[in-house]
Design a protein around this motif. Sequence first.
Motif, PDB file in Angstrom:
ATOM      1  N   THR A   9       0.828  -1.202   0.000  1.00 47.92           N
ATOM      2  CA  THR A   9       0.000   0.000   0.000  1.00 47.92           C
ATOM      3  C   THR A   9       0.866   1.257   0.000  1.00 47.92           C
ATOM      4  O   THR A   9       0.445   2.288  -0.501  1.00 47.92           O
ATOM      5  CB  THR A   9      -0.943   0.025   1.218  1.00 47.92           C
ATOM      6  OG1 THR A   9      -0.194  -0.146   2.409  1.00 47.92           O
ATOM      7  CG2 THR A   9      -2.000  -1.054   1.102  1.00 47.92           C
ATOM      8  N   ILE A  11       1.686   3.535   2.142  1.00 52.65           N
ATOM      9  CA  ILE A  11       1.107   4.744   2.724  1.00 52.65           C
ATOM     10  C   ILE A  11       2.243   5.712   3.041  1.00 52.65           C
ATOM     11  O   ILE A  11       3.245   5.330   3.629  1.00 52.65           O
ATOM     12  CB  ILE A  11       0.307   4.391   3.997  1.00 52.65           C
ATOM     13  CG1 ILE A  11      -0.902   3.526   3.632  1.00 52.65           C
ATOM     14  CG2 ILE A  11      -0.100   5.652   4.754  1.00 52.65           C
ATOM     15  CD1 ILE A  11      -1.619   2.918   4.821  1.00 52.65           C
ATOM     16  N   ASP A  16      -1.262   8.768  -1.892  1.00 54.55           N
ATOM     17  CA  ASP A  16      -2.097   8.378  -0.754  1.00 54.55           C
ATOM     18  C   ASP A  16      -3.593   8.366  -1.065  1.00 54.55           C
ATOM     19  O   ASP A  16      -4.319   7.518  -0.559  1.00 54.55           O
ATOM     20  CB  ASP A  16      -1.825   9.271   0.460  1.00 54.55           C
ATOM     21  CG  ASP A  16      -0.684   8.749   1.307  1.00 54.55           C
ATOM     22  OD1 ASP A  16      -0.202   7.631   1.048  1.00 54.55           O
ATOM     23  OD2 ASP A  16      -0.279   9.455   2.239  1.00 54.55           O
ATOM     24  N   VAL A  19      -4.294   5.233  -2.765  1.00 52.35           N
ATOM     25  CA  VAL A  19      -4.203   4.142  -1.789  1.00 52.35           C
ATOM     26  C   VAL A  19      -5.500   4.062  -0.981  1.00 52.35           C
ATOM     27  O   VAL A  19      -6.040   2.984  -0.750  1.00 52.35           O
ATOM     28  CB  VAL A  19      -2.978   4.321  -0.858  1.00 52.35           C
ATOM     29  CG1 VAL A  19      -3.019   3.342   0.305  1.00 52.35           C
ATOM     30  CG2 VAL A  19      -1.689   4.169  -1.649  1.00 52.35           C
ATOM     31  N   THR A  23      -7.850   0.786  -0.903  1.00 52.80           N
ATOM     32  CA  THR A  23      -8.138   0.049   0.334  1.00 52.80           C
ATOM     33  C   THR A  23      -9.646   0.033   0.620  1.00 52.80           C
ATOM     34  O   THR A  23     -10.153  -0.950   1.149  1.00 52.80           O
ATOM     35  CB  THR A  23      -7.353   0.592   1.549  1.00 52.80           C
ATOM     36  OG1 THR A  23      -7.603   1.978   1.699  1.00 52.80           O
ATOM     37  CG2 THR A  23      -5.870   0.349   1.384  1.00 52.80           C
ATOM     38  N   ILE A  40      -1.747  -8.954   5.072  1.00 56.05           N
ATOM     39  CA  ILE A  40      -1.140  -7.776   4.442  1.00 56.05           C
ATOM     40  C   ILE A  40       0.345  -8.091   4.345  1.00 56.05           C
ATOM     41  O   ILE A  40       1.040  -8.208   5.354  1.00 56.05           O
ATOM     42  CB  ILE A  40      -1.415  -6.503   5.255  1.00 56.05           C
ATOM     43  CG1 ILE A  40      -2.929  -6.308   5.405  1.00 56.05           C
ATOM     44  CG2 ILE A  40      -0.767  -5.300   4.571  1.00 56.05           C
ATOM     45  CD1 ILE A  40      -3.343  -5.179   6.310  1.00 56.05           C
ATOM     46  N   MET A  60      -7.435   1.173   7.979  1.00 59.62           N
ATOM     47  CA  MET A  60      -7.467   0.054   7.041  1.00 59.62           C
ATOM     48  C   MET A  60      -7.455  -1.283   7.794  1.00 59.62           C
ATOM     49  O   MET A  60      -8.310  -2.142   7.575  1.00 59.62           O
ATOM     50  CB  MET A  60      -6.266   0.134   6.092  1.00 59.62           C
ATOM     51  CG  MET A  60      -6.091  -1.068   5.185  1.00 59.62           C
ATOM     52  SD  MET A  60      -4.603  -0.965   4.161  1.00 59.62           S
ATOM     53  CE  MET A  60      -3.284  -1.146   5.368  1.00 59.62           C
TER      54      MET A  60
END
Length: 160
Positions: A9, A11, A16, A19, A23, A40, A60
């Motif tokens: 991801t 982050i 962002d 992302v 998510t 993950i 998330m």
Amino acid sequence: MNILSFGDTHIGTECDEDVRDATKQIIAKAEERNPDLAIITGDVYDGSSDPEHRLQAAEMVGSLADICMVCVINGNHDAKRDLEILGKIIARNKIYVYERPDCIKLPGGVYLHLLPWFTKAGWIAGKVGIDQSLTDLNVTVSQLALTYLKGMVCGKGEGK
């Protein structure tokens, strides 16, 4: 067993907003499919996190943990110990954070071998938590990882 797996991801990058959208789609799919486990697979962050990034990751992970058990594995972009706080989120299901290789036994006798990102220096220094018999400087990280996995698959890993 129904398993949801995703990673990278990252982050904390200029992407962002993308992302966040991705998510949200992953969480919506998880709500639809109702997996038993979400994994993950690393690179939650894109380096050291700040409070805003940790909040985004917590949202998330917490949303997923309200659906199913969650395993978070560190990747090469995750700063050391940056993921620990995610394991402290209170949700309907347990959240496990792995920064060291491990093997867990899932319902139905399924073993899940978790191999987070590690360095050869970490292995040799004993920071990885694996058998130290392969400290030869000519051994590559991929050879170390393969040796670990072979040991786990051949029954040396007991699982939790």
